[in-house]
Scaffold this motif. Structure first.
Motif, PDB file in Angstrom:
ATOM      1  N   LEU A  33     -47.615  30.997 -55.636  1.00  0.00           N
ATOM      2  CA  LEU A  33     -47.432  29.782 -56.433  1.00  0.00           C
ATOM      3  C   LEU A  33     -45.947  29.464 -56.601  1.00  0.00           C
ATOM      4  O   LEU A  33     -45.529  28.311 -56.481  1.00  0.00           O
ATOM      5  CB  LEU A  33     -48.083  29.956 -57.804  1.00  0.00           C
ATOM      6  N   LYS A  36     -44.398  28.027 -53.456  1.00  0.00           N
ATOM      7  CA  LYS A  36     -44.763  26.627 -53.238  1.00  0.00           C
ATOM      8  C   LYS A  36     -43.961  25.699 -54.139  1.00  0.00           C
ATOM      9  O   LYS A  36     -43.550  24.606 -53.716  1.00  0.00           O
ATOM     10  CB  LYS A  36     -46.266  26.430 -53.495  1.00  0.00           C
ATOM     11  N   ASP A 128     -54.201  27.742 -57.328  1.00  0.00           N
ATOM     12  CA  ASP A 128     -53.369  26.974 -56.401  1.00  0.00           C
ATOM     13  C   ASP A 128     -52.521  26.024 -57.234  1.00  0.00           C
ATOM     14  O   ASP A 128     -52.674  25.948 -58.458  1.00  0.00           O
ATOM     15  CB  ASP A 128     -54.233  26.203 -55.404  1.00  0.00           C
ATOM     16  N   VAL A 129     -51.619  25.308 -56.584  1.00  0.00           N
ATOM     17  CA  VAL A 129     -50.805  24.333 -57.302  1.00  0.00           C
ATOM     18  C   VAL A 129     -50.755  23.019 -56.532  1.00  0.00           C
ATOM     19  O   VAL A 129     -50.761  23.002 -55.302  1.00  0.00           O
ATOM     20  CB  VAL A 129     -49.359  24.831 -57.520  1.00  0.00           C
ATOM     21  N   LEU A 136     -50.974  23.429 -62.132  1.00  0.00           N
ATOM     22  CA  LEU A 136     -51.744  24.613 -61.775  1.00  0.00           C
ATOM     23  C   LEU A 136     -53.205  24.229 -61.610  1.00  0.00           C
ATOM     24  O   LEU A 136     -53.794  23.601 -62.504  1.00  0.00           O
ATOM     25  CB  LEU A 136     -51.611  25.681 -62.859  1.00  0.00           C
TER      26      LEU A 136
END
Length: 342
Positions: A33, A36, A128-129, A136
């Motif tokens: 995370l 990313k 995931d983001v 989030l």
């Protein structure tokens, strides 16, 4: 202002100087995370005499370790840990904060979220983001495990989630990694604590043994009845495996609740997982999908369990399992002893 919040944090749960496995798993998930979002990944560590753990957290993926070492933090208590974590969160303002969905992790996360007036997604199994919106995406089974719900916290920070153990993967330890250690101090006094730790009793349960099992034979309602389910026990005994069951099996009274595998039971990651007479509902799959090798047996060729299985056998489990038991026993005889799963 939401824009003031940056960084991904993981609360590091430790007991007697040993880091809980779920915390290392969350460092692995948090690393993805943070990469990313192009922000640092931080571990948040509280306790007494914890300095030797700093380098370990860096080696498992953290860029920063925020820590408070204090005698009052020797044992977990909601009040003392909440004061410490709140102090750090209010000072450094993380945008994402992850906790293990353990008894202590869930207790602390809910207290922190309440105090910081933010949202908390509980028992998530996927993270995931949305990079563009910096949101989030915390997903968890809903409606009895029939669908996956993705929950967002759009207006408040930090975005918080508790994550079930065994569903994420820890990164390999890298002794060459370098990071920053930020030690903070806060005013804590044992005399002001409303609760006292008198004694700690460690309980080793069947549930813990199931989570640590290398081989699991899990049965579902496709075994028909309690008599049919006995084949699950027979196979497990033959190969030296642990027994588990789906929610339907537990509700039918064929197994005790501590042997349930799935969203409302235990999450497992054995080397070998037999899914026998199991349809493959999301509620169950989230608890076993990270097993190294999954062998599914079901008479419905379109059963969802085959989508996550390494090997699938289409047929009646009541006919196939006795043949497997016979073959395993023959294999044992030829090997002169127990089967080896190494």
């Amino acid at each position: 202002m939401i824009e003031e919040y940056r960084g991904v944090w993981v609360f590091i749960e430790q007991n007697d100087g040993e880091i809980e496995g779920v915390s290392l798993e969350l460092l692995g998930a948090g690393r993805k995370l943070a990469d990313k979002l192009e922000v640092p990944l931080a571990g948040v560590l509280l306790g007494e005499g914890i300095r030797e753990l700093y380098s370990k957290l860096i080696g498992y993926g953290a860029d920063i370790v925020y820590c408070i070492d204090h005698p009052v933090l020797r044992d977990y208590r909601t009040e003392s840990y909440m004061k410490g974590v709140n102090y750090l969160a209010e000072k450094y303002k993380p945008e994402i904060f992850l906790f293990g969905a353990t008894p202590n992790g869930k207790d602390l996360a809910s207290a922190i979220a309440t105090d910081l007036s933010t949202g908390l997604t509980a028992d998530t199994t996927m993270l995931d983001v949305d990079v563009e919106k910096r949101l989030l995406e915390a997903s968890r089974p809903a409606f009895g495990g029939n669908i996956m719900a993705t929950i967002l916290c759009k207006k408040h920070r930090p975005q918080m989630a508790t994550v079930r153990p065994k569903v994420m993967k820890a990164l390999p330890f890298d002794a060459t990694r370098q990071g920053e250690i930020i030690e903070e101090t806060i005013d804590l006094s044992e005399e002001t604590m409303r609760t006292k730790v008198l004694e700690i009793v460690k309980d080793v349960t069947k549930n813990a043994k199931l989570a640590d099992a290398h081989v699991i034979v899990c049965g579902g309602k496709g075994m028909g009845d309690a008599a049919g389910f006995q084949l699950i026990h027979d196979l497990a005994e033959t190969i030296g495996a642990s027994v588990g069951g789906t929610r339907d099996v537990i509700e039918a009274g064929w197994l005790p609740h501590e042997l349930q595998i799935g969203q409302t039971g235990e999450t497992v990651t054995p080397k070998i997982y037999f899914a026998i007479g199991i349809s493959g509902a999301i509620q169950h799959v989230v608890g076993m999908k990270n097993s190294e090798l999954i062998i599914a047996i079901n008479k419905d060729p379109n059963a969802a369990i085959f989508e996550v299985a390494t090997y699938g056998i289409v047929g009646d489990a009541l006919e196939i399992v006795p043949k497997l038991i016979e073959q395993f026993k023959e294999q044992q005889k030829s090997m002169g002893g127990e089967l080896n799963y190494a």
